[in-house]
Design an enzyme around this catalytic site. Sequence first.
Site, PDB file in Angstrom:
ATOM      1  N   GLU A 289       0.827  -1.216   0.000  1.00  0.00           N
ATOM      2  CA  GLU A 289       0.000   0.000   0.000  1.00  0.00           C
ATOM      3  C   GLU A 289       0.856   1.259   0.000  1.00  0.00           C
ATOM      4  O   GLU A 289       0.420   2.312  -0.450  1.00  0.00           O
ATOM      5  CB  GLU A 289      -0.924   0.029   1.223  1.00  0.00           C
ATOM      6  CG  GLU A 289      -2.168  -0.809   1.049  1.00  0.00           C
ATOM      7  CD  GLU A 289      -3.275  -0.479   2.056  1.00  0.00           C
ATOM      8  OE1 GLU A 289      -2.976   0.128   3.111  1.00  0.00           O
ATOM      9  OE2 GLU A 289      -4.430  -0.848   1.798  1.00  0.00           O
ATOM     10  N   LYS A 424     -14.159  -0.671  -3.853  1.00  0.00           N
ATOM     11  CA  LYS A 424     -15.246  -0.355  -2.917  1.00  0.00           C
ATOM     12  C   LYS A 424     -16.378   0.359  -3.655  1.00  0.00           C
ATOM     13  O   LYS A 424     -17.553   0.061  -3.446  1.00  0.00           O
ATOM     14  CB  LYS A 424     -14.728   0.545  -1.782  1.00  0.00           C
ATOM     15  CG  LYS A 424     -13.688  -0.108  -0.894  1.00  0.00           C
ATOM     16  CD  LYS A 424     -13.291   0.805   0.253  1.00  0.00           C
ATOM     17  CE  LYS A 424     -12.118   0.228   1.032  1.00  0.00           C
ATOM     18  NZ  LYS A 424     -11.580   1.140   2.027  1.00  0.00           N
TER      19      LYS A 424
HETATM   20  O1  LIG Z   1      -9.290   0.653   9.898  1.00  0.00           O
HETATM   21  P1  LIG Z   1     -10.164   0.795   8.720  1.00  0.00           P
HETATM   22  O2  LIG Z   1     -10.526   2.227   8.443  1.00  0.00           O
HETATM   23  O3  LIG Z   1     -11.389  -0.088   8.828  1.00  0.00           O
HETATM   24  O4  LIG Z   1      -9.357   0.315   7.445  1.00  0.00           O
HETATM   25  C1  LIG Z   1      -8.894  -0.977   7.275  1.00  0.00           C
HETATM   26  C2  LIG Z   1      -8.067  -1.109   6.015  1.00  0.00           C
HETATM   27  O5  LIG Z   1      -8.880  -0.959   4.875  1.00  0.00           O
HETATM   28  C3  LIG Z   1      -8.673   0.073   3.949  1.00  0.00           C
HETATM   29  O6  LIG Z   1      -9.422  -0.162   2.806  1.00  0.00           O
HETATM   30  C4  LIG Z   1      -7.231   0.402   3.637  1.00  0.00           C
HETATM   31  O7  LIG Z   1      -6.818   0.014   2.376  1.00  0.00           O
HETATM   32  C5  LIG Z   1      -6.257  -0.128   4.651  1.00  0.00           C
HETATM   33  O8  LIG Z   1      -5.126   0.704   4.658  1.00  0.00           O
HETATM   34  C6  LIG Z   1      -6.863  -0.192   6.023  1.00  0.00           C
HETATM   35  O9  LIG Z   1      -5.893  -0.679   6.928  1.00  0.00           O
END
Ligand SMILES: O=P(O)(O)OC[C@H]1O[C@H](O)[C@H](O)[C@@H](O)[C@@H]1O
EC number: 5.3.1.9
Length: 447
Positions: A289, A424
Amino acid sequence: MKNLTIDVSQVAPEVTQDMINKEQDNILKQLKTLTDKSGKGNDFLGWLDLPDNIDGDQVMSIEKTAARLRGKADYVVVVGIGGSYLGARAVIDALNDSFDQLKDDRKNPAILYAGQNIGEDYTYEMLDLLKDKSFGVIVISKSGTTTEPAIGFRVLKELLETKYDKEEVKERIVAVTDASKGALRTLAEQEGYETYVIPDDVGGRFSVLTPVGLLPIAVAGYSISELVRGAKEMKALTGTDIPFDKNPAAVYAAARNLLYQKGKKIEIMVNYQPKLHYVSEWWKQLYGESEGKEHKGIFPAAVDFTTDLHSMGQWIQEGERSIFETVVSVAAAKHRVLIPRDEADLDKLNYLAGKRIDEVNKMAELGTRIAHTDGGVPNIKVEIPELNEYYLGQLLYFFEKACGISGYVLGVNPFDQPGVEAYKKNMFALLGKPGFEQETEAIKKRL
Ligand SMILES: O=P(O)(O)OC[C@H]1O[C@H](O)[C@H](O)[C@@H](O)[C@@H]1O
């Protein structure tokens, strides 16, 4: 006191020691940009100072919450995805007995993971297991809106609410999220859950030393102050006052970027301890990432050896020469098992009788390293003296620091991940999420 070490002597002929030394000025400049907080993404550099900033009160508070969950629950489910679970899982799996979950005499709750996938059968089977067990939940989401953990938490919360009264449910749920924003923050406040904060300036994949990692690790029974102490030591060992060749993060960043420039587009993280599988998973997110953007970046892959030598070994030895390996080696095994002597010696193993299994593992490691470098696969070796909280703290912080430097050498912002939104958006359009009407219409035309 021993520390993590790095060996880049086996990256020739593509990269020589001389070439690495010539990178010194550039690398130290990027390190300074990172620590001065004057580069790209500098509003997400809170992780740099975490080892120094975590005080005794924070550790005590986390340990107190962990003790409550440990006291109440036989199973604690960590709900989170990406950076919101991989750090905890990396450390817990590295330290846990390999058969922890099958042992009846466990002192600490078994840690389970949810919200890291949307497998319906996985979810069903977890609910089926937990329906007549005593369990608690740590729900972790920085944004508080990620779909996978939101679904995972919703079903587990519902199960808890059928088993316990409102007060008891509150005692069994802890939320780790943003200080003020997001659905999880709102829900936690409405329901009165205990909460911990993920600081604004720490991105998910750099958050293992915040309550995101520390709380589950403490629940699993491991010393978070030792983990932080190890990270603190590594912060000092990778500071701007350390000469280039003595700074393992600087040397790693230099070597991997030079290899990339020489056409080695894939970096394979290698371990010889199955317990390190999730350290590789955590590292894959950290580097993938951080660097994979603007159509650039090394592809981070991982294998578990010697297991995968019997499946991927052929490709690595003789496939396309676009790879290099970074071996994470643990100098000393925790336990001793000697290979027994056998009268008949049908398997011709008596020449190993009386030797430790780790000695065989180490010779497999050395032999593989020589074979792979001979086969055109440059090798970097990162070694820690043993698997404990302190050295894992060193290892994690080492990779984080090197990632920041490395991303700057590559010229990208290592602290954002804009590309993750694309899937998403499509998923929301396909599911008909309110607010996505136009996207729904557009995507349906493509089906
Ligand atoms: O902690 P959150 O906001 O649920 O995110 C959880 C994960 O999903 C996202 O889509 C990102 O790509 C990640 O970098 C992150 O660690």
